[in-house]
Design an enzyme around this catalytic site. Structure first.
Site, PDB file in Angstrom:
ATOM      1  N   SER A 156       0.836  -1.192   0.000  1.00  0.00           N
ATOM      2  CA  SER A 156       0.000   0.000   0.000  1.00  0.00           C
ATOM      3  C   SER A 156       0.880   1.254   0.000  1.00  0.00           C
ATOM      4  O   SER A 156       1.703   1.429  -0.890  1.00  0.00           O
ATOM      5  CB  SER A 156      -0.967  -0.046   1.186  1.00  0.00           C
ATOM      6  OG  SER A 156      -2.012   0.878   1.018  1.00  0.00           O
ATOM      7  N   ASP A 251     -10.085  -2.182  -6.356  1.00  0.00           N
ATOM      8  CA  ASP A 251      -9.237  -1.325  -5.537  1.00  0.00           C
ATOM      9  C   ASP A 251      -9.088   0.003  -6.260  1.00  0.00           C
ATOM     10  O   ASP A 251      -8.742   0.041  -7.446  1.00  0.00           O
ATOM     11  CB  ASP A 251      -7.860  -1.994  -5.356  1.00  0.00           C
ATOM     12  CG  ASP A 251      -6.930  -1.225  -4.431  1.00  0.00           C
ATOM     13  OD1 ASP A 251      -7.317  -0.154  -3.917  1.00  0.00           O
ATOM     14  OD2 ASP A 251      -5.798  -1.707  -4.214  1.00  0.00           O
ATOM     15  N   HIS A 281      -8.737  -4.226  -1.904  1.00  0.00           N
ATOM     16  CA  HIS A 281      -7.677  -3.724  -1.053  1.00  0.00           C
ATOM     17  C   HIS A 281      -7.853  -4.278   0.363  1.00  0.00           C
ATOM     18  O   HIS A 281      -8.956  -4.351   0.881  1.00  0.00           O
ATOM     19  CB  HIS A 281      -7.713  -2.194  -1.003  1.00  0.00           C
ATOM     20  CG  HIS A 281      -6.437  -1.591  -0.510  1.00  0.00           C
ATOM     21  ND1 HIS A 281      -5.365  -1.359  -1.322  1.00  0.00           N
ATOM     22  CD2 HIS A 281      -6.067  -1.196   0.735  1.00  0.00           C
ATOM     23  CE1 HIS A 281      -4.371  -0.831  -0.618  1.00  0.00           C
ATOM     24  NE2 HIS A 281      -4.774  -0.721   0.635  1.00  0.00           N
TER      25      HIS A 281
END
Length: 312
Positions: A156, A251, A281
């Site tokens: 991330s 995502d 995600h």
């Protein structure tokens, strides 16, 4: 394809439903991110796990944790920058998935926790990532790793910090890295990509919350994001090692990662992209929730091991 049923059930079971962080304080957001530990639970056993204080910029200290599955052997080393939206970077939250990478790939992993915004905004987290990677390259043997087989990666927001550090190292120490491996990376502050519009709500990371994270990180600079903070816009990406992108279809961050992967290919960098069909995600933490997440995470770790041993 549709979102995997186990992930949809997980979302539907959340008692508070979807929340927008603009109504939260920073400590409340960090508490919410900590909740992923309850999803991941405990990770696999790793023979050696120890905390390490890495020298940081200006006399600071960077928190890091070494996971070594075979400390009697000089394994490849992955420097892995943990995520948390630039705000909640946490070795504890990412302990379980990092253990999984070390155990599955059979590599030593140095997990790195960069300082968090808004107390430490851009460029301080970037400086931490660069310093930790440079230190690991010089001290790999002391970590029980092979100095000739080093990679860098991140999850991330940690993916953005890892790529930035890799770009810097490629300029000063070309050829030192064997691999670049990122999973659902946050690489740009453009909130109007097709994936941002398509998955703005209902898939764990909302458009509103992503923008909130970037606001804490960049502050007023969000209006004109510096390229050093947004790797998808970096003007020079040549010289990087073979790259692995593990994405999630559902995502908001999906398309910016594809953009960077394409630019790397154009620059002659070998790139492998797994688009993560049916995933959202946060699947990095969801092995116990979803068989599809477990398979994707296992494949990501296995490919890391393959990249770091490619010349053996």
């Amino acid at each position: 394809m549709a979102l995997h049923e186990e992930m949809r059930a997980f979302l539907d079971s959340a008692p508070e439903g979807e929340v927008d962080f603009h109504d939260f304080t920073v400590p409340e957001v960090r508490t919410a991110v900590d909740g992923w530990m309850e999803v991941a639970l405990e990770g696999p056993e790793v023979a050696e796990v120890k905390d390490i204080a890495v020298p940081g910029p200006g006399g600071t200290t960077i928190r890091a944790r070494l996971y070594h599955p075979r400390p009697e052997q000089a394994l490849p080393l992955l420097v892995f920058v943990v995520g948390g939206g630039f705000v909640a970077n946490s070795l504890e939250v990412e302990d379980t998935p990092v253990r999984r990478i070390a155990a599955t790939a059979q590599v030593a992993v140095l997990a790195v926790e960069c300082r968090s915004a808004p107390e430490h905004p851009f460029p301080l987290p970037n400086e931490d990532a660069a310093a930790a990677l440079a230190w690991a390259v010089e001290h790999a043997a002391e970590l029980g790793a092979d100095p000739g087989r080093i990679g860098v990666g991140g999850h991330s927001s940690g993916g953005a910090l890892a790529i930035g550090a890799a770009v810097g190292l490629a300029r000063t120490r070309p050829g030192r890295l064997r691999a670049l491996a990122v999973i659902t990376p946050s690489l740009d502050a453009d909130f109007d990509t097709p994936s941002y519009r398509r998955y703005a709500h209902g898939y764990a990371l909302t458009r509103v919350n992503a923008k909130w994270f970037w606001t804490q990180y960049l502050g007023e600079r969000l209006a004109d994001p510096p390229v050093e903070a947004t790797p998808a816009r970096a003007p020079l990406v040549d010289g990087l090692p073979p790259a692995l992108f593990q994405l999630a279809e559902f995502d908001v961050l999906h398309d910016e990662a594809l953009t960077l992967a394409g630019r790397l290919r154009d620059a002659g960098v070998p790139v492998t992209v797994s688009r993560g069909e049916g995933l959202m995600h946060g699947f990095f933490y969801m092995d116990r929730v979803s068989g599809a997440a477990a398979a994707a995470n296992r494949g990501f770790a296995e490919r890391i091991g393959q990249l770091l041993r490619a010349a053996d």
